[in-house]
Design a protein around this motif. Structure first.
Motif, PDB file in Angstrom:
ATOM      1  N   ALA A   7      -4.002   2.907  -5.390  1.00  0.00           N
ATOM      2  CA  ALA A   7      -4.339   3.358  -6.740  1.00  0.00           C
ATOM      3  C   ALA A   7      -4.566   4.865  -6.769  1.00  0.00           C
ATOM      4  CB  ALA A   7      -5.578   2.620  -7.248  1.00  0.00           C
ATOM      5  N   GLY A   8      -3.583   5.611  -7.216  1.00  0.00           N
ATOM      6  CA  GLY A   8      -3.754   7.036  -7.442  1.00  0.00           C
ATOM      7  C   GLY A   8      -3.254   7.917  -6.311  1.00  0.00           C
ATOM      8  N   THR A   9      -3.129   9.203  -6.632  1.00  0.00           N
ATOM      9  CA  THR A   9      -2.565  10.158  -5.683  1.00  0.00           C
ATOM     10  C   THR A   9      -3.458  10.373  -4.464  1.00  0.00           C
ATOM     11  OG1 THR A   9      -3.460  12.003  -6.955  1.00  0.00           O
ATOM     12  CG2 THR A   9      -1.189  11.396  -7.403  1.00  0.00           C
ATOM     13  N   GLU A  10      -4.774  10.379  -4.656  1.00  0.00           N
ATOM     14  CA  GLU A  10      -5.674  10.567  -3.516  1.00  0.00           C
ATOM     15  C   GLU A  10      -5.533   9.414  -2.523  1.00  0.00           C
ATOM     16  OE1 GLU A  10      -9.710  11.434  -4.579  1.00  0.00           O
ATOM     17  OE2 GLU A  10      -9.114  13.074  -5.902  1.00  0.00           O
ATOM     18  N   ALA A  11      -5.424   8.187  -3.032  1.00  0.00           N
ATOM     19  CA  ALA A  11      -5.268   7.021  -2.159  1.00  0.00           C
ATOM     20  C   ALA A  11      -3.906   7.043  -1.467  1.00  0.00           C
ATOM     21  CB  ALA A  11      -5.444   5.735  -2.959  1.00  0.00           C
ATOM     22  N   MET A  12      -2.865   7.523  -2.169  1.00  0.00           N
ATOM     23  CA  MET A  12      -1.534   7.611  -1.558  1.00  0.00           C
ATOM     24  C   MET A  12      -1.543   8.638  -0.437  1.00  0.00           C
ATOM     25  SD  MET A  12       1.525   6.272  -1.617  1.00  0.00           S
ATOM     26  CE  MET A  12       1.789   5.547  -3.240  1.00  0.00           C
ATOM     27  N   GLU A  13      -2.197   9.763  -0.675  1.00  0.00           N
ATOM     28  CA  GLU A  13      -2.279  10.781   0.366  1.00  0.00           C
ATOM     29  C   GLU A  13      -3.105  10.269   1.552  1.00  0.00           C
ATOM     30  OE1 GLU A  13      -3.425  15.469   0.767  1.00  0.00           O
ATOM     31  OE2 GLU A  13      -2.631  14.755  -1.152  1.00  0.00           O
ATOM     32  N   ALA A  14      -4.157   9.512   1.279  1.00  0.00           N
ATOM     33  CA  ALA A  14      -4.977   8.934   2.357  1.00  0.00           C
ATOM     34  C   ALA A  14      -4.160   7.946   3.188  1.00  0.00           C
ATOM     35  CB  ALA A  14      -6.217   8.251   1.776  1.00  0.00           C
ATOM     36  N   LEU A  15      -3.322   7.158   2.531  1.00  0.00           N
ATOM     37  CA  LEU A  15      -2.433   6.253   3.260  1.00  0.00           C
ATOM     38  C   LEU A  15      -1.481   7.055   4.138  1.00  0.00           C
ATOM     39  CD1 LEU A  15      -1.266   3.472   3.937  1.00  0.00           C
ATOM     40  CD2 LEU A  15       0.129   3.647   1.845  1.00  0.00           C
ATOM     41  N   GLY A  16      -0.993   8.174   3.627  1.00  0.00           N
ATOM     42  CA  GLY A  16      -0.132   9.042   4.425  1.00  0.00           C
ATOM     43  C   GLY A  16      -0.845   9.570   5.657  1.00  0.00           C
ATOM     44  N   ARG A  17      -2.121   9.934   5.505  1.00  0.00           N
ATOM     45  CA  ARG A  17      -2.892  10.410   6.662  1.00  0.00           C
ATOM     46  C   ARG A  17      -3.072   9.286   7.682  1.00  0.00           C
ATOM     47  NH1 ARG A  17      -5.598  13.052   2.541  1.00  0.00           N
ATOM     48  NH2 ARG A  17      -7.266  11.513   2.527  1.00  0.00           N
TER      49      ARG A  17
END
Length: 161
Positions: A7-17
């Motif tokens: 849910a959301g760009t912050e969560a997508m970036e966290a998944l990327g990390r």
């Protein structure tokens, strides 16, 4: 194969990390999803985990962008294969697959054969119908995406996400 809601760009970036923390030189990640799904945002997180020079932006107009490692880790090569017609055009990019982590947007069916190890990850990002239909993906609403990660080959055998 593993799926999760993001849910959301912050969560997508966290998944990327999270994903980036597991990657090493020679790894290939193929990203699939519609315009505005979050492919570049996921790559931004991968780049943060790999500690590479940024900023990570879409390589649409340059086809491939290399982000050098700031430490001892591998470089990140971020590819946009959308405008490539065949594997020969991909070869012309002269990508160093063995000593880099390669993340390829729109690469399904074109880039998997480039994996030196015979292994790669496919990340499919799905968004709700009608979400982000604006031309500018930054105008897309913050709606949850379903992210499915599938590992292929011996490198990813048994890996849990």
């Amino acid at each position: 194969m593993s799926s999760r809601s993001v849910a959301g760009t912050e969560a997508m970036e966290a998944l990327g990390r999270e994903l980036g923390a597991r990657l090493r030189a020679g790894d290939l990640v193929v990203l699939t999803g519609p315009l505005g799904a979050g492919k570049t945002t996921l790559t931004r997180g991968i780049g943060a985990a790999l500690n590479v020079r940024g900023p990570i932006t879409s390589p649409t107009f340059v086809l491939a962008r290399t982000h050098p490692a700031l430490g001892d880790g591998p470089d990140l090569v971020h590819v946009d294969a959308y405008r490539l017609g065949n594997a020969m055009e991909l070869d012309d990019l002269d990508i160093d697959y063995e000593s880099s982590v390669v993340v390829a947007e729109w690469g399904r069916g074109l880039i998997e054969s480039e994996s030196a190890s015979g292994s790669w990850l496919e990340v499919v990002i799905a968004r709700p119908e009608g979400a982000g239909d604006a031309f500018d993906p930054e105008d897309a609403p913050e709606e949850p995406r379903t992210v499915t990660i599938t590992g292929y080959g011996p490198r990813w055998e048994g890996m849990q996400w």
